[in-house]
Design a protein around this motif. Structure first.
Motif, short mmCIF file in Angstrom:
data_model
loop_
_atom_site.label_atom_id
_atom_site.label_comp_id
_atom_site.label_asym_id
_atom_site.label_seq_id
_atom_site.Cartn_x
_atom_site.Cartn_y
_atom_site.Cartn_z
N PRO A 149 0.88 -1.17 0.18
CA PRO A 149 -0.03 -0.02 0.09
C PRO A 149 0.75 1.32 0.09
CG PRO A 149 -0.83 -1.40 1.60
CD PRO A 149 0.54 -2.07 1.28
N ASN A 150 2.08 1.29 0.86
CA ASN A 150 3.16 2.26 0.82
C ASN A 150 3.39 2.67 -0.81
OD1 ASN A 150 2.17 2.84 3.35
ND2 ASN A 150 3.84 1.66 4.47
N ILE A 151 3.98 1.55 -1.21
CA ILE A 151 4.74 1.96 -2.49
C ILE A 151 3.55 2.46 -3.43
CG2 ILE A 151 5.31 0.54 -4.63
CD1 ILE A 151 6.95 -1.29 -2.59
N TYR A 203 -5.24 12.70 -14.91
CA TYR A 203 -4.67 12.40 -13.55
C TYR A 203 -5.30 11.53 -12.58
CZ TYR A 203 -0.57 15.33 -13.93
OH TYR A 203 0.89 15.97 -14.44
N PHE A 204 -6.72 11.99 -12.53
CA PHE A 204 -7.67 11.25 -11.70
C PHE A 204 -7.94 9.80 -12.04
CE2 PHE A 204 -11.87 10.09 -10.67
CZ PHE A 204 -11.89 10.46 -9.08
N ILE A 205 -8.09 9.78 -13.47
CA ILE A 205 -8.24 8.24 -13.74
C ILE A 205 -7.07 7.32 -13.80
CG2 ILE A 205 -8.40 7.22 -16.18
CD1 ILE A 205 -10.46 9.21 -17.05
N ILE A 206 -5.72 8.19 -13.64
CA ILE A 206 -4.55 7.31 -13.41
C ILE A 206 -4.32 7.02 -11.85
CG2 ILE A 206 -2.27 6.90 -13.48
CD1 ILE A 206 -2.41 8.86 -15.68
N CYS A 207 -4.74 8.00 -11.05
CA CYS A 207 -4.30 7.91 -9.61
C CYS A 207 -5.34 7.15 -8.55
CB CYS A 207 -3.78 9.20 -9.19
SG CYS A 207 -2.26 9.84 -9.85
N PHE A 208 -6.67 7.35 -9.24
CA PHE A 208 -7.83 7.00 -8.22
C PHE A 208 -7.81 5.54 -8.26
CE2 PHE A 208 -12.15 6.07 -7.58
CZ PHE A 208 -12.40 6.60 -6.13
N VAL A 212 -7.44 3.52 -4.70
CA VAL A 212 -8.60 2.70 -4.15
C VAL A 212 -7.81 1.04 -3.79
CG1 VAL A 212 -10.82 1.49 -4.68
CG2 VAL A 212 -10.32 4.05 -5.30
N PHE A 213 -7.06 0.96 -4.89
CA PHE A 213 -6.43 -0.34 -4.67
C PHE A 213 -5.41 -0.60 -3.45
CE2 PHE A 213 -2.94 -3.31 -6.49
CZ PHE A 213 -3.49 -4.38 -6.27
N SER A 214 -4.87 0.57 -3.21
CA SER A 214 -3.92 0.44 -1.97
C SER A 214 -4.80 0.60 -0.65
CB SER A 214 -3.15 1.98 -2.02
OG SER A 214 -3.17 2.41 -0.90
N ASP A 219 -6.55 -2.48 3.87
CA ASP A 219 -7.70 -3.16 4.70
C ASP A 219 -7.52 -4.74 4.79
OD1 ASP A 219 -8.51 -0.64 5.19
OD2 ASP A 219 -10.09 -0.88 3.86
N LYS A 220 -7.25 -5.13 3.70
CA LYS A 220 -7.09 -6.63 3.64
C LYS A 220 -5.89 -7.18 4.38
CE LYS A 220 -6.67 -10.46 0.52
NZ LYS A 220 -5.73 -10.90 -0.61
N PHE A 221 -4.85 -6.62 4.47
CA PHE A 221 -3.63 -7.07 5.23
C PHE A 221 -3.60 -6.75 6.76
CE2 PHE A 221 -1.13 -6.68 0.85
CZ PHE A 221 -1.91 -7.90 0.62
#
Lengths: 222, 248
Positions: A149-151, A203-208, A212-214, A219-221
Motif C-alpha cells: 500500500p505504501n509503494i 490524472y484522476f483516472i490514473i491515480c484514483f 483505491v487499490f492501495s 484493509d485486507k492485510f
C-alpha cells in the motif's frame, strides 16, 4: 469557439493524450527503477555496519530536504552546463525522479523490515526453518504486505509530481495543455477551464484506481 | 548414555555484557517428565529456555538433546530444533497465514511430510484443542487464548521430543488462561515431556512432576510439587511462595 470545442478541435485531444503518455512514461520508468534500487537501499539501511547506515541516512535526508524542482534544475541546467553532457529534459526528469523515488522507497522498505516483530523470526527458527525458509515463508511475505500500500501511495505522489517537469521544457500533459490554451487564447478565452479540467480527469483516472487499490490492500492485510 | 534423558544441561552460563543471567546450571529432564521453572522476574528462567533450543549464544557449559549438542549458530541447529517445540508468550503465529497453514508449515517445509497426512493430523490436533472450526481463520480473527492454543498445536504437530513453554499465559485474560492451561495439563497427562516457565502457581502444582525455583541465575530449590509448595526446603522458596498469598 467555445471552450469545450477547443478540447476536440483538430488533434488537440490526441496531443493531450500524447502528453499524458510522456507523464506516464517518466513515472513508470522512474518508479520501476526506484523500486529495484529502493529495495537495495532499504536492505542497506538495515545492515549492522554503521558507516553504511550513515551514508544511506545522509542520502535520504539530502534528497528529502530539497524540493524536487530544485533537483530538476540542478540536474537539467547545472549538470548539463558544467559537464557538457547534453541531457534531454525527459532523461533529466527520470534521473531526478529515480533519485527521489529510491530514497523514499528505501525508507519504506527499511520501515517494513524493522516493523516485523522479533518473535516472528524466533517462532520461525524455533520451528526448525532454515534461513532461506524463514525469509521466504515468513518474513518477506509479511514485508511485502506491509509495503505494497505504501509503494502505491508513493507511486501516485510521484505521478502527480511529474507535473513539475514542464518547467524544464518537457512537453508532458500539463505543458501540452498550456500550449493548446495559448494557441486558442483569442478565439476561445475560456479554454483554460476545459483543458485543465480534462487534465484533472486524466490524472484522476490514473491515480484514483491506484489509491483505491492501495486502500483495499491495506484493509485486507491489516 | 541413558536413553531416557531428553535434555541435559551442564554448567550452563549466560552473560549479557556485565550481567550474569545464568550462572552455572545443571538440569536433566527425562522422557515423559514435566518440569516447571518458577522464580522472580529476571531470574533467568526464560533465558534458560531460550538457550535450550539455541536462540541465545551461551558463554559456558553445554546443552544436549538426546546426547547431541545444541550449539548456537550451528547448521545442525535446524535439525535439533525440529525435535524441540517452543511456545512463546506472544504466540508468534504468522499473521499472513491461516491457522491451518501456520500449523502445517513446519511439517510440510521442514519435515517434508506428505500433505494429506499432515493435514489430517493438523486437523485432529486442532479439534483436540477445540479449534476445529477455526482452521481457516487468520490469527487476527482469534482471541488470545485461541491463538495460544493454535501456537501449541503448531509446536506439537512436528512430534517434538520436548516442549518448551515460555510464560504462555502471561499475556492472556484470566478466563483464557484456564482454557490454555487445560490443554497443557492434557498434554502432561498424555506423557509429553515439557519444561514450563510460568507464574501460575496453582497450575504449576497441578502439572509438575518437579518444580525448580531459580533466582539470580542459579537453581535455588528443586523438589516435587507436593514438597515444594507445602514444605519447601529453603527460606528463599518460602519467601517467594509467600508473595502469592494474601491475608488481611
Amino acid at each position: 469557439m467555445r471552450g469545450y470545442e477547443v478540447l476536440f478541435a483538430g488533434n488537440n485531444f490526441l496531443r493531450l493524450l500524447g502528453g499524458l503518455w510522456v507523464t506516464i512514461r517518466i513515472s513508470l520508468i522512474s518508479i520501476g527503477i526506484s523500486l529495484v534500487l529502493g529495495v537495495l537501499l532499504g536492505a542497506a539501511m538495515t545492515v549492522r555496519n554503521r558507516a553504511v547506515r550513515a551514508i544511506c541516512k545522509i542520502y535520504l535526508e539530502v534528497v528529502r530536504i530539497m524540493p524536487q524542482l530544485v533537483w530538476l534544475f540542478i540536474v537539467f541546467f547545472g549538470i548539463t552546463r558544467s559537464t557538457g553532457i547534453n541531457l534531454s529534459g525527459e532523461a533529466a526528469a527520470m534521473i531526478v525522479f529515480t533519485i527521489w523515488g529510491t530514497a523514499e522507497m528505501g525508507d519504506l522498505v527499511r520501515g517494513a523490515f524493522i516493523s516485523i516483530p522479533k518473535h516472528q523470526y524466533e517462532s520461525g527458527l524455533a520451528l526448525g526453518l532454515g534461513k532461506a525458509q524463514l525469509y521466504g515463508y515468513v518474513i518477506i511475505p509479511q514485508t511485502i504486505r506491509r509495503l505494497t500500500p505504501n509503494i502505491i501511495n508513493l507511486s501516485t505522489r510521484m505521478i502527480k509530481t511529474t507535473a513539475l517537469v514542464s518547467l524544464i521544457g518537457v512537453t508532458e500533459v500539463l505543458k501540452v495543455g498550456k500550449q493548446i490554451i495559448d494557441a486558442n487564447r483569442y478565439d476561445a478565452p475560456d479554454a483554460a477551464l476545459w483543458v485543465y479540467a480534462a487534465i484533472f480527469f486524466m490524472y484522476f483516472i490514473i491515480c484514483f484506481p491506484l489509491s483505491v487499490f492501495s486502500k483495499k490492500l491495506s484493509d485486507k492485510f491489516r | 548414555m541413558n536413553e531416557d534423558i531428553v535434555i541435559e544441561v551442564k554448567g550452563l552460563k549466560k552473560v549479557f555484557g556485565e550481567n550474569v543471567i545464568i550462572n552455572g546450571i545443571d538440569l536433566t529432564v527425562r522422557k515423559g517428565e514435566t518440569v516447571v521453572l518458577i522464580g522472580p522476574s529476571g531470574c533467568g528462567k526464560s533465558t534458560l529456555l531460550r538457550c535450550l533450543n539455541g536462540l541465545e549464544p551461551i558463554q559456558g557449559g553445554s546443552v544436549f538433546l538426546h546426547g547431541e549438542p545444541v550449539e548456537y549458530g550451528k547448521r545442525s541447529l535446524n535439525k535439533i530444533r525440529q525435535k524441540i517445540g517452543m511456545v512463546f508468550q506472544d504466540y508468534g503465529l504468522f499473521p499472513h497465514m491461516t491457522v491451518l497453514d501456520n500449523v502445517m508449515l513446519a511439517p510440510l517445509k521442514v519435515q517434508k511430510r506428505p500433505k494429506d497426512e499432515v493435514k489430517t493430523e493438523a486437523m485432529a490436533l486442532l479439534e483436540r484443542v477445540g479449534l476445529g472450526d477455526k482452521a481457516k481463520s487468520y490469527p487476527s480473527q482469534l482471541s488470545g487464548g485461541q491463538q495460544q492454543r493454535a501456537a501449541i498445536v503448531r509446536s506439537l504437530v512436528v512430534n517434538p521430543d520436548i516442549m518448551l513453554l515460555d510464560e504462555i499465559t502471561a499475556a492472556l485474560d484470566p478466563e483464557m488462561v484456564h482454557e490454555v492451561l487445560n490443554v497443557v495439563l492434557d498434554l502432561a497427562k498424555n506423557g509429553s515431556t515439557m519444561i514450563i516457565v510460568t507464574h501460575e502457581m496453582a497450575f504449576a502444582e497441578a502439572v509438575a512432576d518437579r518444580v525448580i525455583l531459580m533466582d539470580g541465575g542459579v537453581i535455588v530449590e528443586e523438589n516435587p510439587p507436593q514438597k515444594f509448595f507445602h514444605d519447601a526446603d529453603t527460606e528463599r522458596a518460602k519467601k517467594f511462595l509467600s508473595t502469592f498469598s494474601y491475608s488481611k
